[in-house]
Enzyme design. Structure first.
Site: not given
Length: 648
Positions: A344, A373, A391, A393, A395, A475, A521
């Site tokens: 992000c 991570r 991911q 991912d 945004h 979320k 997100h």
RNA sequence: GCUGCUGUAGCUCAGAGGUAGAGCACUCCCUUGGUAAGGGAGAGGUCGAGAGUUCGAUUCUCUCCAGCAGCACCA
């Protein structure tokens, strides 16, 4: 004595003295029901046969035939019987709590010595003795002071603490199984002999924190499963055995998809087969997200801590980040970087390049973002929970008014993808404002309202998780289930006004002034690693044809067919099918077995007859039957099947 | 991270205080066999890593690493 009216399921009402028990009602209805009764539902609540009923209510008497109630009682009584057995064998053991869970129960104990697997057998034996004794179950209501005194005198500190934690000042219900006592909400059966002695099994021992708090004592938990009959127990154990065969770690090896090794814990070595699945899935996702209006980007892996400090992650998640320190000879101070744990902040950097107009919104950025991570060692699990992952991912930078439409658009996108991948059932959890949060209540009202409206518009069910939202916004999480019923979060959709604020994202509005965008997100698969793990388990390794890494093996029956095998492989490849030849000097039985174990969806066997007729003998994974078909037809059909669903 | 268990050949596992075994897989030979294991031979191991006890440790003890189950965690 006041009279009350109890209405039976058939609509008939009966009148009784207040304070009558469900057990007495059952006996009054019929002698046999009185004998068979195990509990009752009174006014919607599950009642012990021994509890007094004080007011008018609807009542239904339960017997062992009522699966739901019978399972609850059997499992709950077994929790008590197990605790009693443990204390009879090891009297210095302290008891804590023992709830009913899916398929069984557990009970947490405090004992200096660890339980061993052999102990489980001992405990089971003792439990069967207790069941055979047919000891009566008795219940009383005590006031708090008496109960606290009782547990203090008996050296059960955990029970004292439990009582302290029960809010209000209402009296407490006490239960006895024979002479053995426990604090318990109930209901229970009437005597220990009502528990089927051959339909339960103690499964495992594990640690568990007292009250789920990692700062407190580690207790020993024993898990058991129980059913109303031994056939059901057997079926359950069978199911577990079958599920173990679907474990992605086992199939990953058998299908030669990937491996992991101790030099890189929580990270994956993808083999050619596995990487084929991965890239096929990624290519598909790339097309899908492009079609859904995303622009794909890519951002750095190693990023200076300054950005993580600005985003707030350094403060909160530092111990979960891989830190990379670089000492350059002439640098004044060494650079401290982190492998990115998320994408992000980097996406905000892209948004922040150049001035953005309200006309640019919603701006949808997507990245197959590799993240690292440092997950706690105990959290790692195959390829489902790893330290290095990618991911899908994305945004979305947008205005508050665009949130609802973007959310609805995303749910439809996700449902379409899941459907293509063979998942029609997924669970949506809607997590709303937590206690600790930023932003005005008005803004939360508006954003939560937008998400709820968006889900409702799709007509999908969801469960509400009040207080589980992020500190910056609500979320939606999307969950799938693995082979043995463990639930994994995959997709997510989060509303975030906070990060744009922290990282200074703005756009120029219609009014010519700067405004703060919202950031959404979102991830659909979540991570490729976890999703592929679930995909393997869901399909038991029999991946949809277009995703299968090895789609067709063409196997010769005799070496005279070798030239034709090559021809068939070439024909299939030309049709877009991943085909390979197996011309080894082995019997067809052997080849069929080997490629079946490897989960190859289609085996084409060719021998003398096929060479003559330009046909192939088709065998689909899992089928016993084969069928002989013209090569051209098979190549056509498999070519279509090999095409990803979005391109058909 | 915590509790418990586990770590021997590529895989599944056996074994024992005196330096290691099976089946499958692998290589070679024989076999050309019609839909889930044809036969034979061969090769393959610092017994997770380090330290200690011992005449001697892969076996016993300790520390570490990794895996498994559960708990805690999951931006």
């Amino acid at each position: 004595m006041a009279q009350i009216s109890l209405t039976l399921p058939d609509g008939n009402a009966r009148s009784y003295d207040a304070g009558i028990t469900a057990g007495e009602v059952a006996a009054d209805i019929s002698k046999s029901l009185g004998k068979k009764a195990i509990s009752a539902t009174v006014g919607g609540a599950h009642y012990d046969l021994a509890w007094p009923i004080e007011a008018d209510a609807e009542i239904a008497i339960h017997t062992m035939q009522d699966e739901e109630q019978a399972n609850e009682l059997v499992r709950h009584d077994l929790a008590h019987i197990m605790a009693r057995a443990v204390q009879e064998i090891w009297p210095d053991t302290k008891v804590t709590i023992g709830p009913v869970i899916k398929d069984g129960w557990y009970y947490d104990f405090d004992r200096a010595e660890p339980f061993t697997p052999e102990d489980l057998g001992l405990i089971e034996k003792k439990m069967k003795e207790i069941i055979n004794k047919r000891d009566p179950v008795r219940t009383e209501v005590w006031d708090r002071a008496r109960a606290v005194k009782f547990y203090e005198d008996n050296g059960e500190p955990y029970k004292v603490e439990l009582i302290d934690a029960i809010p209000g000042d209402e009296p407490l219900r006490m239960y006895w199984h024979g002479e053995w006592q426990d604090l318990c909400r109930g209901p229970h059966l009437q005597h220990t002999g009502q528990v089927p002695g051959d339909a339960f099994k103690l499964m495992s021992i594990a640690g568990a924190y007292w009250r789920g708090d990692s700062d407190r004592a580690m207790l020993q938990r024993i898990y058991g499963v129980a059913f109303t009959g031994k056939e059901k127990l057997r079926a359950h154990l069978n199911m577990l055995e079958e599920a173990a065969k679907r474990d992605h770690r086992k199939l990953g090896r058998e299908m030669d998809l990937f491996h992991m090794q101790e030099e890189a814990p929580g990270q994956i070595f993808w083999h050619p087969n596995g990487w084929n699945v991965y890239t096929t899935l990624q290519d598909y996702m790339r097309r899908k997200q492009r079609a859904d209006g995303y622009k794909e980007v890519n951002t750095p892996q190693v990023v200076d801590r300054k950005l993580w400090e600005a985003s707030g992650h350094w403060d909160k998640y530092q111990e979960h980040m891989f830190i990379v320190e670089v000492e350059e000879e002439h640098a004044k101070e060494k650079a401290i970087n982190a492998l990115k744990p998320m994408n992000c902040p980097c996406h905000v950097q892209i948004f922040n390049q150049g001035l953005k107009s309200y006309r640019d919104l919603p701006l949808r950025l997507a990245e197959f973002g590799s993240c690292s991570r440092y997950e706690p060692s105990g959290a790692l699990h195959g390829i489902m929970r790893v330290r290095g992952f990618t991911q899908d991912d994305g945004h979305i930078f947008c205005t508050e008014d665009q949130i609802e439409a973007e959310c609805a658009k995303f749910i439809n996108y996700l449902a379409g993808v899941y459907d293509d991948l063979g998942f029609t059932n997924f669970e949506i959890k809607f997590a709303t404002r937590p206690e600790q949060r930023v932003g005005s209540d008005e803004s939360w009202d508006h954003v939560e309202g937008a998400l709820e409206a968006a889900i409702k518009a799709t007509g999908r069910d969801f469960t509400l998780e009040p207080g589980d939202g992020a500190f910056y916004g609500p979320k939606l999480d999307f969950y799938l289930t693995d082979a043995i019923g463990r639930v994994w979060q995959c997709g997510t959709f989060q509303v975030d006004p906070n990060l744009p604020e922290r990282l200074g994202a703005t756009y120029i509005g219609e009014d010519g002034a700067k405004h703060r965008p919202y950031m959404l997100h979102r991830a659909c698969l979540g991570s490729f690693e976890r999703f592929i793990g679930i995909l393997i388990e869901e399909h038991a390794g029999k991946l949809p044809f277009w995703l299968a890494p090895r789609q067709v093996v063409v196997a010769s029956i005799t070496s005279d067919a070798d030239d034709y095998v090559v021809e068939v492989v070439e024909t299939l490849k030309a049709a877009g099918v991943r085909a390979e030849a197996d011309m080894r000097n082995e019997k067809i039985n052997y080849k069929v077995r080997e490629h079946s174990v490897g989960k190859v969806p289609v085996i084409l066997a060719v021998g003398g007859r096929e060479v003559e007729e330009k046909t192939v003998s088709v065998r689909r994974l899992g089928d016993k039957q084969t069928s002989v078909q013209p090569l051209a037809d098979v190549a056509n059909a498999l070519g279509l099947e090999a095409t990803p669903p979005d391109l058909r």
